[in-house]
Enzyme design. Structure first.
Site, PDB file in Angstrom:
ATOM      1  N   CYS A   1       0.843  -1.198   0.000  1.00 58.67           N
ATOM      2  CA  CYS A   1       0.000   0.000   0.000  1.00 58.67           C
ATOM      3  C   CYS A   1       0.878   1.247   0.000  1.00 58.67           C
ATOM      4  CB  CYS A   1      -0.931   0.013   1.210  1.00 58.67           C
ATOM      5  SG  CYS A   1      -1.979   1.493   1.257  1.00 58.67           S
TER       6      CYS A   1
ATOM      7  N   CYS B   1      -0.164   4.081   2.467  1.00 61.62           N
ATOM      8  CA  CYS B   1       0.181   3.788   3.863  1.00 61.62           C
ATOM      9  C   CYS B   1       1.697   3.854   4.069  1.00 61.62           C
ATOM     10  CB  CYS B   1      -0.372   2.427   4.284  1.00 61.62           C
ATOM     11  SG  CYS B   1      -2.183   2.380   4.373  1.00 61.62           S
TER      12      CYS B   1
END
Length: 182
Positions: free
Chosen positions: A132, A135
């Site tokens: 991700c 993130c």
């Protein structure tokens, strides 16, 4: 109870580089024992390899209190949720999803029961494994703002990469190492 030593024996010869890399992680002295074993445990949990998680948790229990072990597992579980959600929000073309509230409970991130920078480092490692980008960026920026240097951040990424490779090596069909006859 399994240990990291048992994992070394399960890594097949075709993955000798993986075995050597795991040895270097366990020997790493640039991180505190809690930070190191928390990285190993959170990363192992992100790989979803029960054998690896059990082995690392067994060894971690000698250097980490139960609250820190729980926090490493919490980092893996909350990031599993966040990584899916924020990866979607980042990748989807329709802009309205980026403005919608996530409505995801993640209280543990505010009070993880360990030093916040340890939890953030563990969360970064899990986010790297789960791929991700949003993130990864958020955790890296939070860590830098907290004064964590790029060397420690880079080490966390190495831990994630090597832990993932260990999980794959020990689970590759037909990869069991021959056992010595006694």
């Amino acid at each position: 109870m399994s240990s990291i030593e048992d994992i070394y024996a399960r890594i097949p010869d075709f993955a000798n580089d993986v075995r050597v890399n795991l040895t270097s992680l366990v020997a790493d002295e640039t991180l505190s024992p809690q930070r190191k074993y928390g990285l190993l445990l959170a990363s192992a949990a992100a790989t979803r390899n029960a054998t690896l998680v059990a082995a690392i948790e067994s060894d971690a229990s000698h250097v980490m209190p139960p609250a820190a072990i729980a926090a490493a597992k919490a980092a893996a579980s909350v990031e599993a949720m966040n990584n899916i959600y924020y990866r979607f929000a980042h990748l989807v073309s329709a802009p309205e999803y980026k403005t919608m509230p996530p409505r995801l409970r993640m209280d543990v991130t505010g009070n993880p029961g360990v030093d916040k920078s340890d939890f953030e480092l563990w969360s970064l490692a899990v986010s790297v494994i789960n791929g991700c980008g949003a993130c990864i960026d958020a955790h890296e920026m939070t860590l830098r703002a907290a004064g964590v240097d790029s060397g420690a951040i880079h080490t966390a990424v190495r831990f994630a990469a090597i832990t993932q490779s260990v999980a794959i090596a020990i689970d590759t069909p037909g990869s069991a190492r021959p056992q010595a006859m006694g």
